[in-house]
Design a protein around this motif. Structure first.
Motif, PDB file in Angstrom:
ATOM      1  N   GLY A  72       5.366   1.869   5.960  1.00 44.14           N
ATOM      2  CA  GLY A  72       5.095   1.468   7.338  1.00 44.14           C
ATOM      3  C   GLY A  72       3.818   2.013   7.930  1.00 44.14           C
ATOM      4  O   GLY A  72       3.547   1.796   9.106  1.00 44.14           O
TER       5      GLY A  72
ATOM      6  N   HIS B  35       6.426  -5.529   8.959  1.00 44.14           N
ATOM      7  CA  HIS B  35       6.063  -4.897   7.680  1.00 44.14           C
ATOM      8  C   HIS B  35       7.083  -5.293   6.612  1.00 44.14           C
ATOM      9  O   HIS B  35       8.252  -4.931   6.738  1.00 44.14           O
ATOM     10  CB  HIS B  35       6.080  -3.370   7.811  1.00 44.14           C
ATOM     11  CG  HIS B  35       5.045  -2.827   8.742  1.00 44.14           C
ATOM     12  ND1 HIS B  35       5.259  -2.675  10.081  1.00 44.14           N
ATOM     13  CD2 HIS B  35       3.779  -2.423   8.517  1.00 44.14           C
ATOM     14  CE1 HIS B  35       4.161  -2.180  10.645  1.00 44.14           C
ATOM     15  NE2 HIS B  35       3.246  -2.029   9.719  1.00 44.14           N
TER      16      HIS B  35
ATOM     17  N   CYS C 174       1.075  -4.887   4.262  1.00 44.13           N
ATOM     18  CA  CYS C 174       2.183  -5.733   3.812  1.00 44.13           C
ATOM     19  C   CYS C 174       2.694  -6.657   4.910  1.00 44.13           C
ATOM     20  O   CYS C 174       3.781  -7.214   4.780  1.00 44.13           O
ATOM     21  CB  CYS C 174       3.324  -4.837   3.351  1.00 44.13           C
ATOM     22  SG  CYS C 174       3.993  -3.886   4.728  1.00 44.13           S
TER      23      CYS C 174
ATOM     24  N   CYS D  47       7.364  -4.077   3.753  1.00 43.51           N
ATOM     25  CA  CYS D  47       7.843  -2.905   3.003  1.00 43.51           C
ATOM     26  C   CYS D  47       8.968  -2.190   3.747  1.00 43.51           C
ATOM     27  O   CYS D  47       9.609  -1.307   3.199  1.00 43.51           O
ATOM     28  CB  CYS D  47       6.706  -1.921   2.748  1.00 43.51           C
ATOM     29  SG  CYS D  47       6.169  -1.015   4.227  1.00 43.51           S
TER      30      CYS D  47
ATOM     31  N   CYS E 256       0.413   1.670   6.713  1.00 51.38           N
ATOM     32  CA  CYS E 256      -0.927   1.119   6.472  1.00 51.38           C
ATOM     33  C   CYS E 256      -1.127  -0.325   6.930  1.00 51.38           C
ATOM     34  O   CYS E 256      -2.250  -0.760   7.135  1.00 51.38           O
ATOM     35  CB  CYS E 256      -1.292   1.245   4.996  1.00 51.38           C
ATOM     36  SG  CYS E 256      -0.472   0.029   3.921  1.00 51.38           S
ATOM     37  N   GLY E 257      -0.060  -1.102   7.025  1.00 52.30           N
ATOM     38  CA  GLY E 257      -0.169  -2.466   7.535  1.00 52.30           C
ATOM     39  C   GLY E 257      -0.604  -3.521   6.523  1.00 52.30           C
ATOM     40  O   GLY E 257      -0.762  -4.685   6.885  1.00 52.30           O
TER      41      GLY E 257
ATOM     42  N   GLY F 176       0.838  -1.193   0.000  1.00 47.40           N
ATOM     43  CA  GLY F 176       0.000   0.000   0.000  1.00 47.40           C
ATOM     44  C   GLY F 176       0.866   1.233   0.000  1.00 47.40           C
ATOM     45  O   GLY F 176       1.289   1.730  -1.040  1.00 47.40           O
ATOM     46  N   CYS F 177       1.174   1.720   1.206  1.00 48.88           N
ATOM     47  CA  CYS F 177       1.921   2.966   1.341  1.00 48.88           C
ATOM     48  C   CYS F 177       3.417   2.781   1.113  1.00 48.88           C
ATOM     49  O   CYS F 177       4.114   3.720   0.785  1.00 48.88           O
ATOM     50  CB  CYS F 177       1.705   3.514   2.745  1.00 48.88           C
ATOM     51  SG  CYS F 177       2.354   2.422   4.025  1.00 48.88           S
ATOM     52  N   GLU F 178       3.905   1.576   1.341  1.00 50.24           N
ATOM     53  CA  GLU F 178       5.338   1.256   1.274  1.00 50.24           C
ATOM     54  C   GLU F 178       6.178   2.133   2.190  1.00 50.24           C
ATOM     55  O   GLU F 178       7.320   2.463   1.885  1.00 50.24           O
ATOM     56  CB  GLU F 178       5.841   1.318  -0.176  1.00 50.24           C
ATOM     57  CG  GLU F 178       5.092   0.318  -1.070  1.00 50.24           C
ATOM     58  CD  GLU F 178       5.707   0.179  -2.445  1.00 50.24           C
ATOM     59  OE1 GLU F 178       6.878  -0.224  -2.511  1.00 50.24           O
ATOM     60  OE2 GLU F 178       5.013   0.478  -3.434  1.00 50.24           O
TER      61      GLU F 178
HETATM   62  S1  FES Z   1       2.768  -1.159   2.518  1.00 45.94           S
HETATM   63 FE1  FES Z   1       1.816   0.139   3.981  1.00 45.94          FE
HETATM   64  S2  FES Z   1       2.799  -0.570   5.772  1.00 45.94           S
HETATM   65 FE2  FES Z   1       3.861  -1.644   4.266  1.00 45.94          FE
END
Ligand code: FES
Ligand SMILES: Cc1cc2nc3c(=O)[nH]c(=O)nc-3n(C[C@H](O)[C@H](O)[C@H](O)COP(=O)(O)OP(=O)(O)OC[C@H]3O[C@@H](n4cnc5c(N)ncnc54)[C@H](O)[C@@H]3O)c2cc1C
Ligand code: FES
Lengths: 174, 305
Positions: free
Chosen positions: A57, A72, A62, A74, A59-60, A53-55
Motif C-alpha cells: 500500500g 490498490h 498497483c 495489492c 507505492c501506488g 512494487g511494495c505490495e
Molecule cells: S504494490 Fe505498492 S502500493 Fe500496491
C-alpha cells in the motif's frame, strides 16, 4: 442457518472460483484465498500493466479501478473482488478515456522507466473525474501515495495540470 | 515507543526477512452479523474480520498476523449507511473514509470527521478503508479514533452474547488494545449531532501529506457568546492511545479564548501528555509540537472557526 460451513477451515489453500468483469469482459479465475488481486491480474489474467512494487500500500504502482474507484490491487484479495468490475491500465488505454493523459505524459517526459506510470494514470483519471479544475496543490495531494523514483514529479504534475485545463475547456490536451 | 502500522511495516520491509505473501487461510463472506459472529466462534477465534483491508492485508502479507479464517464483513447491509437517530448520527462501521468527505449528513452533523478525513492516508486508501476498521484497530497515530473521543461518540458493538454500546472514553485501553473482545464486531459509531452553539477545529503536523502525523489534534467546544461552556480536545500520535487532554480542557471551561487562557491551556499539556521515547521524535519535541498545534487550533476556535 449460519451459512458457515465448518469444513471450509480445512480448505485454506484450495482454490476457489471468482467471477470478475475485467476491462469490460466477463472472466472467471481460480485463486487461492490468499492471492492478492494484483497477483491474479498479472499471473492468471496476464494483465501485466498493473505493477507490483511494495505490495503493502505504500507505492501506488498497483492501482486499478474497482467499481469505478481507484484502489490498490495489492491490498485486496482476489476473493474479496468476486462479482466486482475491474478496470486496469490496459482497459483504460483501450477505451481511450486516458488517451489525452497518456499523450501529455509522453510529451512532457512525465515518465522515464515507466514503473509508476500505470498507477499515476489511474490516480490522475480518478482525480479529474471528481474535480474538474484541480489546482497544483490538489494534484500533488492526490498523488501523495504514488512514488516515482525517476521524474521528480514536476513533469507529472505539469501533465495532469495541462490535461485538467484542456478537459475543462472541452477539448483534449494539445 | 510511539509506533504506527505504516512505520512498523516499513521497517519490516526494509529489514530483510520479509514475507510479502499471506499465509494460507480460508475465506468466508458473511451476509449477516450473526453469520460473521458465528463463523468467528467456530474458527476458535483464530479468525479476523476484514473490512477495508487497508491495515489488515499488509499485516497478513508481512505475516504479522496469520489467522486460519478471514471473515469478509463488507457485504453485511446492517453495517452500512449514515442516518439520523434522535440526537445522534449513526455512522455504519463500513462507512468508507472517502464517504466522510462526500456524505452530506457527515458534513452537516459531524463536521469534525469531514475535516479530519482528507488527512487520513491517500485517496485510494480512503476509497476502501472504513471508519469501523480504523476505530477497531485503534492505531494511536490515526485520526478517526482520536476524533471519536473529541466527539464524545459511542461505539456500538455486536457480540455473541448480545449488543452493547460503549463510550469512546472507555474504549481505548492501550496500544492497539480496546474494549473490543476477540470475535466482537463494531456495528456503528454514534456521534452527537453538531449544534449551532458549537465550534470545532482540526489539524495535524506531518512531514509529508498523507503520512501519519507527528502530532494531531481535534476539538469540539460549546459556547455561550464567547464563553466556553464545554470543550473536548483529543490528540493523536502522542502516546499509546488517542488521548484527551483534560487538564487543558479544564483551564478553558468558563472563560473566553484570550491569549492568557490559551497559554494556560498550552501549559497544562505538560501534565496531560507523556509522549514516549521514539527514534523519530524526542518527547520534548512532540510536547512542543502539541503546544504549537493547540495554540493554533484554539486561535481558530476563537475566530469562530
Ligand atoms: S504494490 Fe505498492 S502500493 Fe500496491
Ligand atoms: C500506506 C497507508 C497509509 C495509511 N495512512 C493512514 C493515516 O494517515 N491515518 C489513518 O488513520 N490510517 C491510515 N492508514 C490505515 C487506513 O486508514 C485503514 O483503512 C484503517 O486503519 C483500517 O480500516 P480498514 O477498514 O481498512 O480495516 P481492516 O484493515 O479491514 O481491519 C483492521 C483491523 O480491524 C478489524 N476490524 C475491521 N472492521 C471491524 C469491525 N467492524 N469490527 C471489529 N473489528 C473490525 C480487523 O479485524 C483488523 O484487525 C493507512 C494505510 C496505508 C496502507
Ligand atoms: S518513471 Fe520510473 S518510477 Fe516513475
Amino acid at each position: 442457518m449460519s451459512g458457515f460451513d465448518q469444513t471450509l477451515l480445512d480448505e485454506a489453500d484450495e482454490t476457489v472460483r471468482v467471477r470478475l468483469i475485467v476491462n469490460g469482459r466477463k472472466v472467471t479465475c481460480e485463486v487461492a484465498p490468499r492471492d492478492t488481486l494484483v497477483d491474479c491480474l498479472r499471473d492468471k489474467l496476464e494483465l501485466t500493466g498493473t505493477h507490483a512494487g511494495c505490495e503493502m500500500g505504500a507505492c501506488g504502482a498497483c492501482l486499478v479501478q474497482i467499481d469505478g474507484r481507484a484502489v490498490h490491487s495489492c491490498l485486496v484479495f482476489a476473493v474479496q473482488a468476486d462479482g466486482a468490475t475491474i478496470d486496469t491500465i490496459e482497459g483504460l488505454s483501450e477505451s481511450g478515456v486516458i488517451a489525452d493523459l497518456q499523450a501529455e505524459f509522453h510529451r512532457r517526459n512525465a515518465l522515464q522507466c515507466g514503473f509508476c506510470t500505470p498507477g499515476m494514470l489511474v490516480n490522475a483519471q480518478e482525480l479529474l473525474s471528481r474535480v474538474t479544475q484541480p489546482n497544483r496543490e490538489e494534484i500533488r495531494d492526490a498523488l501523495s501515495g504514488n512514488y516515482c523514483r525517476c521524474t521528480g514529479y514536476e513533469t507529472i504534475v505539469d501533465a495532469i495540470d495541462a490535461v485538467a485545463k484542456a478537459r475543462s475547456k472541452g477539448g483534449g490536451a494539445a | 515507543m510511539v509506533t504506527n502500522l505504516a512505520s512498523r511495516l516499513m521497517s519490516r520491509w526494509i529489514s530483510e526477512e520479509t514475507a510479502v505473501k499471506a499465509r494460507a487461510f480460508s475465506y468466508f463472506r458473511a451476509a449477516t452479523i450473526d453469520q460473521a459472529l458465528d463463523a468467528h466462534a467456530r474458527a476458535g477465534d483464530d479468525a479476523r474480520f476484514i473490512a477495508g483491508g487497508q491495515s489488515l492485508v499488509p499485516a497478513l502479507s508481512l505475516r504479522l498476523q496469520a489467522p486460519r479464517l478471514l471473515i469478509d464483513i463488507t457485504h453485511i447491509d446492517e453495517l452500512r449507511g449514515v442516518r439520523r437517530e434522535g440526537s445522534h448520527l449513526r455512522i455504519g462501521a463500513l462507512t468508507r473514509h472517502c464517504e466522510m468527505l462526500s456524505e452530506p449528513l457527515i458534513a452537516e452533523f459531524a463536521p469534525l470527521l469531514h475535516a479530519a478525513a482528507p488527512f487520513v492516508a491517500h485517496p485510494a486508501i480512503r476509497n476502501r478503508g472504513t471508519f469501523g476498521g480504523s476505530v477497531a484497530l485503534a492505531d494511536p497515530a490515526s485520526e478517526f479514533p482520536a476524533m471519536t473521543l473529541a466527539l464524545d461518540a459511542e461505539i456500538e458493538i455486536a457480540a455473541p452474547s448480545g449488543r452493547r454500546r460503549i463510550k469512546a472514553d472507555d474504549f481505548f485501553i492501550d496500544l492497539f488494545e480496546t474494549a473490543l473482545q476477540p470475535g466482537e464486531l463494531i456495528t456503528a459509531i454514534h456521534v452527537p449531532l453538531f449544534k449551532a452553539d458549537q465550534r470545532f477545529a482540526f489539524d495535524e503536523l506531518a512531514r509529508r501529506r498523507g503520512d501519519y502525523a507527528l502530532v494531531g489534534c481535534g476539538m469540539v467546544a460549546t459556547f455561550t457568546g464567547e464563553r466556553i461552556d464545554d470543550i473536548r480536545i483529543s490528540f493523536f500520535s502522542v502516546g499509546n492511545t488517542p488521548t484527551r487532554v483534560k487538564g487543558a480542557e479544564a483551564t478553558l471551561i468558563g472563560s473566553s479564548l484570550d491569549p492568557e487562557r490559551i497559554a494556560a491551556a498550552q501549559g497544562a499539556l505538560e501534565g496531560d501528555l507523556a509522549p514516549l521515547d521514539s527514534d523519530e521524535v524526542p518527547p520534548a519535541m512532540r510536547l512542543h509540537l502539541a503546544r504549537v498545534l493547540l495554540g493554533r487550533l484554539l486561535g481558530r476556535l476563537g475566530e469562530g472557526a
